[in-house]
Design a protein around this motif. Structure first.
Motif, mmCIF file in Angstrom:
data_model
loop_
_atom_site.group_PDB
_atom_site.id
_atom_site.type_symbol
_atom_site.label_atom_id
_atom_site.label_comp_id
_atom_site.label_asym_id
_atom_site.label_seq_id
_atom_site.Cartn_x
_atom_site.Cartn_y
_atom_site.Cartn_z
ATOM 1 N N GLU A 152 -9.281 6.222 -0.182
ATOM 2 C CA GLU A 152 -9.864 4.879 -0.053
ATOM 3 C C GLU A 152 -8.874 3.911 0.577
ATOM 4 O O GLU A 152 -9.248 3.080 1.408
ATOM 5 N N LYS A 170 -8.723 4.701 4.253
ATOM 6 C CA LYS A 170 -9.974 4.267 4.893
ATOM 7 C C LYS A 170 -9.983 2.747 5.067
ATOM 8 O O LYS A 170 -10.377 2.244 6.120
ATOM 9 N N ARG A 171 -9.552 2.022 4.047
ATOM 10 C CA ARG A 171 -9.536 0.555 4.115
ATOM 11 C C ARG A 171 -8.558 0.071 5.178
ATOM 12 O O ARG A 171 -8.862 -0.829 5.956
ATOM 13 N N THR A 172 -7.382 0.702 5.247
ATOM 14 C CA THR A 172 -6.381 0.309 6.236
ATOM 15 C C THR A 172 -6.884 0.537 7.652
ATOM 16 O O THR A 172 -6.738 -0.322 8.521
ATOM 17 N N ARG A 229 -7.878 -8.623 5.994
ATOM 18 C CA ARG A 229 -7.547 -7.938 4.740
ATOM 19 C C ARG A 229 -8.779 -7.933 3.858
ATOM 20 O O ARG A 229 -9.456 -8.937 3.694
ATOM 21 N N LYS A 230 -9.038 -6.771 3.256
ATOM 22 C CA LYS A 230 -10.223 -6.600 2.428
ATOM 23 C C LYS A 230 -9.806 -6.143 1.038
ATOM 24 O O LYS A 230 -9.070 -5.173 0.882
ATOM 25 N N ASP A 231 -10.271 -6.859 0.013
ATOM 26 C CA ASP A 231 -10.001 -6.501 -1.373
ATOM 27 C C ASP A 231 -11.270 -6.695 -2.196
ATOM 28 O O ASP A 231 -11.774 -7.815 -2.311
ATOM 29 N N ARG A 262 0.822 -1.209 0.000
ATOM 30 C CA ARG A 262 0.000 0.000 0.000
ATOM 31 C C ARG A 262 0.855 1.257 0.000
ATOM 32 O O ARG A 262 0.474 2.272 -0.585
ATOM 33 N N GLU A 268 -9.571 -2.056 8.499
ATOM 34 C CA GLU A 268 -8.994 -3.370 8.792
ATOM 35 C C GLU A 268 -8.383 -3.395 10.189
ATOM 36 O O GLU A 268 -8.573 -4.356 10.938
ATOM 37 N N TRP A 309 -19.244 -4.162 7.983
ATOM 38 C CA TRP A 309 -18.866 -3.570 6.697
ATOM 39 C C TRP A 309 -20.010 -3.729 5.721
ATOM 40 O O TRP A 309 -20.401 -4.845 5.373
#
Length: 179
Positions: free
Chosen positions: A107, A110-112, A133-135, A77, A115, A166
């Protein structure tokens, strides 16, 4: 004046004797980590018990595995953010491309943080450590189970918790690792 000098001299000698006595008393007591090699050639801890001289047991730190996974994701990242930042700072980039790059950087951040928050919440549920982890709507969860027993009930609990937390999570994969 003579009595005052004698008193100071006596107290100095007495404190010196006390310090030396404490040093020798503490020196003879064993440390609490005797028989345990913490830092070795690999990421394992070798434990030898006093009664079993020839028997050693190697214990791998699962949290260390999660830390390596976290560092790998952080490096990926970070390099992506660097690419986006160079794109934003480039004079050849249009305003729309810069806006899209800013949105993508936001984004990622925000994702980090989401998580990290989910890992903290899973730890609060009673799991010793977790890696999330989100993908693209797919959430991968690795959890250390304390008692070694993992069940479909525990997986369903984690899945339900993540799906309700989520809104854009579509699928959840839960992997258990024994402690």
């Amino acid at each position: 004046m003579k009595a005052n000098k004698r008193t100071v001299w006596f107290l100095t000698l007495l404190s010196l004797v006390a310090v030396i006595s404490i040093y020798y008393l503490k020196k003879e007591t064993p440390m609490s980590l005797d028989g345990m090699a913490i830092f070795g050639d690999n990421d394992a801890v070798t434990v030898s018990k006093p009664g079993n001289e020839g028997e050693t047991k190697t214990v791998y730190a699962d949290s260390m595995l999660f830390e390596e996974m976290r560092m790998q994701v952080l490096n990926e990242r970070s390099s992506l953010k660097d690419q986006l930042l160079t794109k934003v700072q480039s004079p050849d980039t249009t305003a729309e491309e810069k806006s899209a790059a800013y949105d993508e950087m936001a984004e990622l951040t925000k994702r980090t943080s989401a998580e990290d928050l989910m890992e903290t919440q899973l730890k609060a549920l009673g799991y010793p450590d977790a890696f999330v982890r989100k993908d693209n709507g797919k959430v991968s969860v690795s959890v250390i189970s304390e008692d070694g027993g993992h069940s479909t009930k525990m997986a369903a609990e984690i899945t339900q918790y993540i799906l309700t937390s989520w809104e854009d999570a579509r699928t959840v994969q839960v992997d258990f690792m024994e402690k």
